[in-house]
Write an enzyme that holds these catalytic residues in place. Structure first.
Site, mmCIF file in Angstrom:
data_model
loop_
_atom_site.group_PDB
_atom_site.id
_atom_site.type_symbol
_atom_site.label_atom_id
_atom_site.label_comp_id
_atom_site.label_asym_id
_atom_site.label_seq_id
_atom_site.Cartn_x
_atom_site.Cartn_y
_atom_site.Cartn_z
ATOM 1 C CD GLU A 18 -2.571 1.403 2.557
ATOM 2 O OE1 GLU A 18 -3.602 2.097 2.532
ATOM 3 O OE2 GLU A 18 -2.151 0.841 3.579
ATOM 4 C CB ILE A 56 -1.589 -0.591 9.860
ATOM 5 C CG1 ILE A 56 -0.235 -0.786 10.534
ATOM 6 C CG2 ILE A 56 -2.702 -0.522 10.918
ATOM 7 C CD1 ILE A 56 0.144 0.340 11.498
ATOM 8 C CG ASP A 57 -7.216 -3.288 6.138
ATOM 9 O OD1 ASP A 57 -7.219 -2.392 5.278
ATOM 10 O OD2 ASP A 57 -8.223 -3.971 6.407
ATOM 11 C CG ASP A 113 -3.311 -2.599 4.220
ATOM 12 O OD1 ASP A 113 -2.604 -1.764 4.821
ATOM 13 O OD2 ASP A 113 -4.515 -2.392 3.955
ATOM 14 C CG ASP A 128 -7.687 -2.124 1.032
ATOM 15 O OD1 ASP A 128 -6.981 -1.613 1.911
ATOM 16 O OD2 ASP A 128 -8.137 -1.483 0.062
ATOM 17 C CB THR A 153 -4.597 3.641 8.746
ATOM 18 O OG1 THR A 153 -3.921 2.689 7.926
ATOM 19 C CG2 THR A 153 -3.598 4.669 9.237
#
Length: 279
Positions: free
Chosen positions: A72, A94-95, A92, A226, A97
């Protein structure tokens, strides 16, 4: 079934994710976090987000120098989304955020692996709750080492579903999209759905479908990072999945998926790069 080489890929990724989890947890426990704003104040990026992606890519590259990456933060920095036949890690860092910034403990470190454009493994780790969801092709889906499976709910009026207004779509699709999204929520309420939930993370939404806590999930405008890791887990927990279409509609049973889909007015989204191939 996964082969020994893929098993090695998976075990290394698990070690890297565990290290990343410590980094995220330490930052989460701090009272404040330095935050940058990208396109809007709903699209927050923390320095932890960047550090996690760097840690994962650096660690995996050291072990597997010929592997490729779609991350990402890398894409935000200008890297093109390109899926080739080479082993490719889709990340990702930190999905969820916004959850992280607001100290809501529903986040996921997401690492998916595609080989020859087929999903082969997925890891979603919430380092705050210490929930580790994982799957390898043909081996089933697991949470903290225990098998998980989708629910058997078949009717919408017996289902709890995840939906999201996905405010990221407002900028590109405008108010007509928002009107449609609100109308879809009204339609599911009138259809008798037991309840709506929105956890602020596509990956968490999906793995909760995979473990049967949520019966279905629908959202538009997502990116491959994601959902790649969670898609593998969801597939191994009992449901097929289309990765690159930028639309998520998943349910524990085909009948529930069909009823939910027919209740909604759908948004057409352009695909993002080459599609993941199903075998």
């Amino acid at each position: 079934m996964a082969n020994p080489t893929e098993d090695h890929f998976f075990k290394v990724a698990l070690r890297m994710v565990d290290r990343a989890g410590t980094l995220v947890r330490d930052a989460f426990e701090q009272p404040t976090s330095n935050v940058e704003t990208k396109s809007s104040n709903t699209d927050l990026v923390t320095e932890t987000d960047k550090a996690v992606e760097e840690l994962l890519i650096r660690g995996l590259s050291k072990e597997f120098p010929d592997h490729k990456f779609i991350g990402e933060e890398s894409v935000s920095g200008g890297q093109k989304v390109e899926l080739t036949d080479a082993p490719t890690w889709i990340i990702d860092p930190i999905d969820g955020t916004t959850n992280f910034v607001h100290r809501i403990p529903l986040i996921g470190i997401c690492v998916g692996l595609a080989i020859k454009k087929q999903l082969r493994a997925g890891i979603v780790y919430n380092p705050i709750t210490r929930e580790l969801f994982s799957a390898q092709k043909g081996k089933g889906a697991f949470k903290n080492g225990f098998p998980i499976h989708v629910s058997k709910t078949e009717e919408l009026n017996k289902a709890v579903i995840c939906t999201s207004l996905g405010i990221h779509n407002l900028k590109t699709l405008g108010e007509p999209w928002l009107d449609n999204a609100l109308a879809n929520q009204k339609k599911t309420v009138l259809a008798g759905v037991r309840g709506h939930r929105a956890f602020g993370s596509a990956a968490i939404n999906m793995v909760y479908v995979a473990q049967g806590s949520i019966d279905a999930y629908v959202e538009y405008g997502l990116h491959c990072w994601d959902i790649a890791a969670a898609a593998m887990i969801l597939k191994e927990a009992g449901k097929p999945f289309n990765l690159m279409g930028r639309t998520v509609l998943c349910a524990g049973t085909p009948s529930l998926a069909k009823e939910l889909s027919s209740a909604l007015t759908h948004v057409e989204m352009e695909t993002e790069g080459d599609a993941i191939q199903e075998d």
